[in-house]
Design a protein around this motif. Structure first.
Motif, short mmCIF file in Angstrom:
data_model
loop_
_atom_site.label_atom_id
_atom_site.label_comp_id
_atom_site.label_asym_id
_atom_site.label_seq_id
_atom_site.Cartn_x
_atom_site.Cartn_y
_atom_site.Cartn_z
N ARG A 10 -15.58 -10.49 21.84
CA ARG A 10 -15.35 -9.60 23.10
C ARG A 10 -16.48 -8.90 23.22
NH1 ARG A 10 -10.47 -5.57 24.45
NH2 ARG A 10 -9.47 -7.38 25.41
N VAL A 26 -20.82 -16.45 42.36
CA VAL A 26 -19.67 -15.50 42.09
C VAL A 26 -19.42 -14.29 42.80
CG1 VAL A 26 -18.71 -14.38 39.93
CG2 VAL A 26 -20.14 -16.53 39.58
N TYR A 125 -11.94 -20.32 23.68
CA TYR A 125 -11.96 -18.77 24.10
C TYR A 125 -12.59 -18.49 25.33
CZ TYR A 125 -13.62 -14.26 23.90
OH TYR A 125 -14.39 -13.09 24.59
FE1 1FH Z 1 -13.82 -12.85 32.83
N1 1FH Z 1 -12.45 -11.08 32.71
N2 1FH Z 1 -13.87 -12.68 34.97
N3 1FH Z 1 -14.86 -14.52 32.85
N4 1FH Z 1 -13.30 -13.17 30.86
C1 1FH Z 1 -11.87 -10.76 31.82
C2 1FH Z 1 -12.01 -11.09 30.44
C3 1FH Z 1 -12.65 -12.26 29.98
C4 1FH Z 1 -13.51 -11.63 35.59
C5 1FH Z 1 -12.74 -10.38 35.14
C6 1FH Z 1 -12.37 -10.24 33.93
C7 1FH Z 1 -15.29 -15.06 34.07
C8 1FH Z 1 -15.16 -14.72 35.22
C9 1FH Z 1 -14.54 -13.47 35.53
C10 1FH Z 1 -13.90 -14.21 30.10
C11 1FH Z 1 -14.64 -15.16 30.44
C12 1FH Z 1 -15.20 -15.22 31.68
C13 1FH Z 1 -11.31 -9.36 31.91
C14 1FH Z 1 -10.23 -8.63 31.33
C15 1FH Z 1 -11.48 -9.31 33.29
C16 1FH Z 1 -10.82 -8.07 33.97
C17 1FH Z 1 -11.07 -7.79 30.14
C18 1FH Z 1 -10.12 -7.19 29.14
O1 1FH Z 1 -8.88 -7.86 28.84
O2 1FH Z 1 -10.45 -6.16 28.69
C19 1FH Z 1 -13.96 -11.62 36.69
C20 1FH Z 1 -13.76 -10.67 37.80
C21 1FH Z 1 -14.62 -12.87 36.88
C22 1FH Z 1 -15.31 -13.18 38.23
C23 1FH Z 1 -16.47 -12.69 38.45
C24 1FH Z 1 -15.85 -16.47 33.74
C25 1FH Z 1 -14.79 -17.67 33.91
C26 1FH Z 1 -16.04 -16.33 32.36
C27 1FH Z 1 -15.86 -17.75 31.23
C28 1FH Z 1 -16.88 -18.77 31.40
C29 1FH Z 1 -13.39 -13.94 28.89
C30 1FH Z 1 -13.92 -14.99 27.47
C31 1FH Z 1 -12.66 -13.02 28.74
C32 1FH Z 1 -11.81 -12.53 27.49
C33 1FH Z 1 -12.58 -11.22 26.79
C34 1FH Z 1 -11.83 -10.64 25.51
O3 1FH Z 1 -12.29 -11.28 24.37
O4 1FH Z 1 -10.69 -10.16 25.66
C35 1FH Z 1 -15.59 -15.53 36.24
C36 1FH Z 1 -17.22 -15.57 36.51
C37 1FH Z 1 -14.77 -16.51 37.04
C38 1FH Z 1 -17.45 -16.66 37.82
C39 1FH Z 1 -15.45 -17.07 38.07
C40 1FH Z 1 -16.52 -17.34 38.41
#
Ligand code: 1FH
Length: 223
Positions: A10, A26, A125
């Motif tokens: 994280r 995005v 993950y």
């Molecule tokens: Fe994210 N994410 N994410 N995310 N995310 C959270 C946690 C993780 C968004 C919001 C959140 C992507 C995208 C977006 C991860 C990977 C990826 C959390 C929760 C939120 C609120 C945090 C917590 O629990 O404290 C939003 C809004 C996104 C869009 C802009 C993309 C898909 C990433 C992967 C490639 C991961 C691994 C976690 C877990 C963290 C942890 O270890 O707890 C996103 C980007 C979606 C672009 C679509 C397009």
């Protein structure tokens, strides 16, 4: 023994997450500008990525480390197939192909699986915890922006076999912490997760190009 891998992942991917959120495609998505053609391309790229992750996780289901983080209820292949049917029709298999960035991403997953399979943890993950976290927000945005009915095109966000996503995530994170990995391996897993974020960003950036082209075409058509 706890490796603290969940916290390491994280904390170690925080910067990459912020960067991913700031890719133009995005940002537009979050503001509710979701162009159907870009979106269906994203779904088709994700299909190839998840097929690779899920096939390799399956291949290693007896692996001493990977077996502990093997959760078939996460698999997205079937739901992505449903969505591709929705967006491309019955002949979707002939219509979809991975983009350059998706192809490189798939290659990396296969390479890792063949040479350092423990790094598949990072691949798993990055996608699944992301889907379980931001997924519900993104589903709502996509639904409103593309005028979709509850019925179709959003199966990807629905984890039918997971009733409590928050509890599942907590469970997944404690499974990460219990993995028998040493410090050096944990560091390599965090590096691989950052690489996975980078590969996702590249896929989003390709779509940004498509979005700009689509807007240009709309402007041209209105002249
Ligand atoms: Fe994210 N994410 N994410 N995310 N995310 C959270 C946690 C993780 C968004 C919001 C959140 C992507 C995208 C977006 C991860 C990977 C990826 C959390 C929760 C939120 C609120 C945090 C917590 O629990 O404290 C939003 C809004 C996104 C869009 C802009 C993309 C898909 C990433 C992967 C490639 C991961 C691994 C976690 C877990 C963290 C942890 O270890 O707890 C996103 C980007 C979606 C672009 C679509 C397009």
């Amino acid at each position: 023994m706890s490796s603290n891998l969940a916290t390491k992942l994280r904390e170690g991917t925080k910067k990459a997450h912020t960067m991913a959120e700031n890719v133009g495609f995005v940002k537009c998505f979050l503001k509710g500008t979701v162009e159907k053609n870009s979106y269906r391309k994203l779904v088709s790229n994700l299909y190839f990525v998840y097929c690779a992750i899920e096939e390799e996780m399956e291949n290693h289901r007896q692996h001493p480390i990977l077996s502990k983080i093997y959760f078939p209820e996460l698999t997205r292949k079937k739901s992505l197939e449903q969505d591709l049917f929705y967006y491309y029709g019955a002949n979707w298999r002939e219509e979809v192909a991975p983009s350059a960035a998706a192809t490189a991403y798939v290659e990396r997953i296969k390479e890792v699986s063949a040479t350092q399979p423990e790094l598949l943890i990072a691949q798993s993950y990055t996608r699944y915890l992301g889907d379980l976290s931001g997924g519900q927000i993104l589903k709502k945005i996509a639904q409103t922006a593309m005028n979709l009915s509850e019925a179709g095109g959003l199966a990807f966000y629905e984890f039918k076999d997971i009733t409590d996503e928050k509890a599942f995530k907590a469970n997944y994170r404690s499974a990460l912490d219990e993995l028998p990995v040493d410090e050096a391996t944990a560091d390599r897993i965090v590096d691989e997760a950052n690489a996975a974020f980078g590969m996702n960003m590249k896929m989003f950036m390709e779509l940004e190009g498509n979005l700009i082209k689509a807007i240009g075409q709309m402007l041209f058509n209105s002249l």
